[in-house]
Design a protein around this motif. Structure first.
Motif, PDB file in Angstrom:
ATOM      1  N   GLU A 146       0.824  -1.206   0.000  1.00  0.00           N
ATOM      2  CA  GLU A 146       0.000   0.000   0.000  1.00  0.00           C
ATOM      3  C   GLU A 146       0.863   1.264   0.000  1.00  0.00           C
ATOM      4  O   GLU A 146       1.887   1.316   0.665  1.00  0.00           O
ATOM      5  CB  GLU A 146      -0.895  -0.026   1.244  1.00  0.00           C
ATOM      6  CG  GLU A 146      -1.895   1.083   1.330  1.00  0.00           C
ATOM      7  CD  GLU A 146      -2.783   0.939   2.540  1.00  0.00           C
ATOM      8  OE1 GLU A 146      -3.978   0.669   2.360  1.00  0.00           O
ATOM      9  OE2 GLU A 146      -2.264   1.098   3.677  1.00  0.00           O
ATOM     10  N   ARG A 147       0.429   2.264  -0.775  1.00  0.00           N
ATOM     11  CA  ARG A 147       1.161   3.533  -0.880  1.00  0.00           C
ATOM     12  C   ARG A 147       0.191   4.711  -0.831  1.00  0.00           C
ATOM     13  O   ARG A 147      -0.933   4.612  -1.293  1.00  0.00           O
ATOM     14  CB  ARG A 147       1.913   3.618  -2.222  1.00  0.00           C
ATOM     15  CG  ARG A 147       2.947   2.569  -2.455  1.00  0.00           C
ATOM     16  CD  ARG A 147       4.247   2.925  -1.742  1.00  0.00           C
ATOM     17  NE  ARG A 147       5.316   2.046  -2.154  1.00  0.00           N
ATOM     18  CZ  ARG A 147       5.640   0.913  -1.527  1.00  0.00           C
ATOM     19  NH1 ARG A 147       4.975   0.535  -0.470  1.00  0.00           N
ATOM     20  NH2 ARG A 147       6.627   0.172  -1.954  1.00  0.00           N
ATOM     21  N   ARG A 148       0.695   5.818  -0.302  1.00  0.00           N
ATOM     22  CA  ARG A 148      -0.058   7.071  -0.358  1.00  0.00           C
ATOM     23  C   ARG A 148       0.169   7.702  -1.722  1.00  0.00           C
ATOM     24  O   ARG A 148       1.123   7.393  -2.430  1.00  0.00           O
ATOM     25  CB  ARG A 148       0.415   8.012   0.747  1.00  0.00           C
ATOM     26  CG  ARG A 148       0.019   7.511   2.120  1.00  0.00           C
ATOM     27  CD  ARG A 148       0.496   8.420   3.197  1.00  0.00           C
ATOM     28  NE  ARG A 148      -0.219   9.695   3.134  1.00  0.00           N
ATOM     29  CZ  ARG A 148      -0.202  10.593   4.095  1.00  0.00           C
ATOM     30  NH1 ARG A 148       0.487  10.373   5.191  1.00  0.00           N
ATOM     31  NH2 ARG A 148      -0.851  11.723   3.961  1.00  0.00           N
TER      32      ARG A 148
ATOM     33  N   ARG B  96      -8.825   2.005  -3.367  1.00  0.00           N
ATOM     34  CA  ARG B  96      -8.507   3.288  -2.725  1.00  0.00           C
ATOM     35  C   ARG B  96      -9.117   3.283  -1.332  1.00  0.00           C
ATOM     36  O   ARG B  96     -10.278   2.913  -1.153  1.00  0.00           O
ATOM     37  CB  ARG B  96      -9.094   4.419  -3.556  1.00  0.00           C
ATOM     38  CG  ARG B  96      -8.723   5.779  -3.053  1.00  0.00           C
ATOM     39  CD  ARG B  96      -9.185   6.800  -4.036  1.00  0.00           C
ATOM     40  NE  ARG B  96     -10.372   7.431  -3.487  1.00  0.00           N
ATOM     41  CZ  ARG B  96     -10.983   8.451  -4.045  1.00  0.00           C
ATOM     42  NH1 ARG B  96     -10.558   8.922  -5.187  1.00  0.00           N
ATOM     43  NH2 ARG B  96     -12.027   8.983  -3.472  1.00  0.00           N
TER      44      ARG B  96
ATOM     45  N   GLU C 156       3.563   9.262  -2.245  1.00  0.00           N
ATOM     46  CA  GLU C 156       4.609   8.248  -2.365  1.00  0.00           C
ATOM     47  C   GLU C 156       4.647   7.710  -3.796  1.00  0.00           C
ATOM     48  O   GLU C 156       5.722   7.541  -4.372  1.00  0.00           O
ATOM     49  CB  GLU C 156       4.356   7.095  -1.393  1.00  0.00           C
ATOM     50  CG  GLU C 156       4.539   7.467   0.060  1.00  0.00           C
ATOM     51  CD  GLU C 156       4.131   6.353   1.000  1.00  0.00           C
ATOM     52  OE1 GLU C 156       4.860   6.137   1.991  1.00  0.00           O
ATOM     53  OE2 GLU C 156       3.086   5.698   0.765  1.00  0.00           O
TER      54      GLU C 156
ATOM     55  N   THR D 117      -5.030   9.446   1.626  1.00  0.00           N
ATOM     56  CA  THR D 117      -5.571   8.474   0.689  1.00  0.00           C
ATOM     57  C   THR D 117      -4.494   7.432   0.401  1.00  0.00           C
ATOM     58  O   THR D 117      -3.361   7.780   0.070  1.00  0.00           O
ATOM     59  CB  THR D 117      -6.006   9.158  -0.625  1.00  0.00           C
ATOM     60  OG1 THR D 117      -6.917  10.209  -0.314  1.00  0.00           O
ATOM     61  CG2 THR D 117      -6.684   8.183  -1.559  1.00  0.00           C
ATOM     62  N   TYR D 118      -4.874   6.177   0.524  1.00  0.00           N
ATOM     63  CA  TYR D 118      -3.958   5.060   0.310  1.00  0.00           C
ATOM     64  C   TYR D 118      -4.448   4.221  -0.869  1.00  0.00           C
ATOM     65  O   TYR D 118      -5.651   4.045  -1.054  1.00  0.00           O
ATOM     66  CB  TYR D 118      -3.892   4.172   1.554  1.00  0.00           C
ATOM     67  CG  TYR D 118      -3.261   4.843   2.741  1.00  0.00           C
ATOM     68  CD1 TYR D 118      -1.902   4.711   2.994  1.00  0.00           C
ATOM     69  CD2 TYR D 118      -4.031   5.610   3.611  1.00  0.00           C
ATOM     70  CE1 TYR D 118      -1.323   5.323   4.084  1.00  0.00           C
ATOM     71  CE2 TYR D 118      -3.456   6.228   4.707  1.00  0.00           C
ATOM     72  CZ  TYR D 118      -2.110   6.084   4.940  1.00  0.00           C
ATOM     73  OH  TYR D 118      -1.527   6.702   6.018  1.00  0.00           O
ATOM     74  N   TYR D 119      -3.502   3.684  -1.608  1.00  0.00           N
ATOM     75  CA  TYR D 119      -3.815   2.843  -2.761  1.00  0.00           C
ATOM     76  C   TYR D 119      -3.123   1.500  -2.586  1.00  0.00           C
ATOM     77  O   TYR D 119      -1.989   1.427  -2.103  1.00  0.00           O
ATOM     78  CB  TYR D 119      -3.340   3.505  -4.056  1.00  0.00           C
ATOM     79  CG  TYR D 119      -4.071   4.795  -4.316  1.00  0.00           C
ATOM     80  CD1 TYR D 119      -5.262   4.797  -5.039  1.00  0.00           C
ATOM     81  CD2 TYR D 119      -3.595   5.998  -3.825  1.00  0.00           C
ATOM     82  CE1 TYR D 119      -5.960   5.982  -5.253  1.00  0.00           C
ATOM     83  CE2 TYR D 119      -4.280   7.180  -4.038  1.00  0.00           C
ATOM     84  CZ  TYR D 119      -5.463   7.169  -4.755  1.00  0.00           C
ATOM     85  OH  TYR D 119      -6.151   8.322  -4.961  1.00  0.00           O
ATOM     86  N   SER D 120      -3.829   0.443  -2.976  1.00  0.00           N
ATOM     87  CA  SER D 120      -3.263  -0.905  -2.924  1.00  0.00           C
ATOM     88  C   SER D 120      -3.837  -1.719  -4.077  1.00  0.00           C
ATOM     89  O   SER D 120      -4.834  -1.332  -4.692  1.00  0.00           O
ATOM     90  CB  SER D 120      -3.594  -1.574  -1.590  1.00  0.00           C
ATOM     91  OG  SER D 120      -5.002  -1.680  -1.440  1.00  0.00           O
TER      92      SER D 120
END
Length: 120
Positions: A43-45, A75, A48, A85-88
């Motif tokens: 997971e990344r912001r 998201r 990032e 907000t984080y994405y994976s």
């Protein structure tokens, strides 16, 4: 031969390539591949991903939206201050890991040899 017959012939000839073409339409841009590859690490912001991929904010936002719509990326929003907000990757996105490994293997064999490599 009529245009309809020509079109049908092209589609018939390329029938085996259709799944490959459809797949590349979903994941095949430079930025989509960069984001997907980066998210394989976890997971990344947003910022990032922006730093690690080198994409500008507008491009990254569009790519993340596209990947989300196609079911590759989830998201998650944390509303505690500050909002983040984080994405994976989804299961579908994670299933691309062996594809990236194969591309890396191919690149190691062929791209490191330079531009003078020709097939015989």
């Amino acid at each position: 031969m009529s245009p309809a017959q020509t079109q049908q012939s092209v589609e018939e000839v390329n029938a085996d390539a259709c799944p490959v073409i459809q797949s590349l339409e979903q994941i095949g841009s430079q930025w989509r591949l960069a984001v997907l590859h980066d998210l394989l690490e976890g997971e990344r912001r947003f910022n990032e991903l922006k730093r690690s991929t080198g994409a500008n904010a507008r491009t990254l936002s569009r790519v993340l939206d596209d990947l989300g719509e196609n079911g590759f990326v989830d998201r998650r929003i944390e509303e505690d201050a500050p909002i983040a907000t984080y994405y994976s990757l989804t299961e579908k996105g994670q299933s691309l890991e062996p594809v990236f490994e194969e591309i890396d293997c191919w690149a190691s064999s062929w791209l490191e040899q330079g531009d003078d490599v020709t097939a015989n």
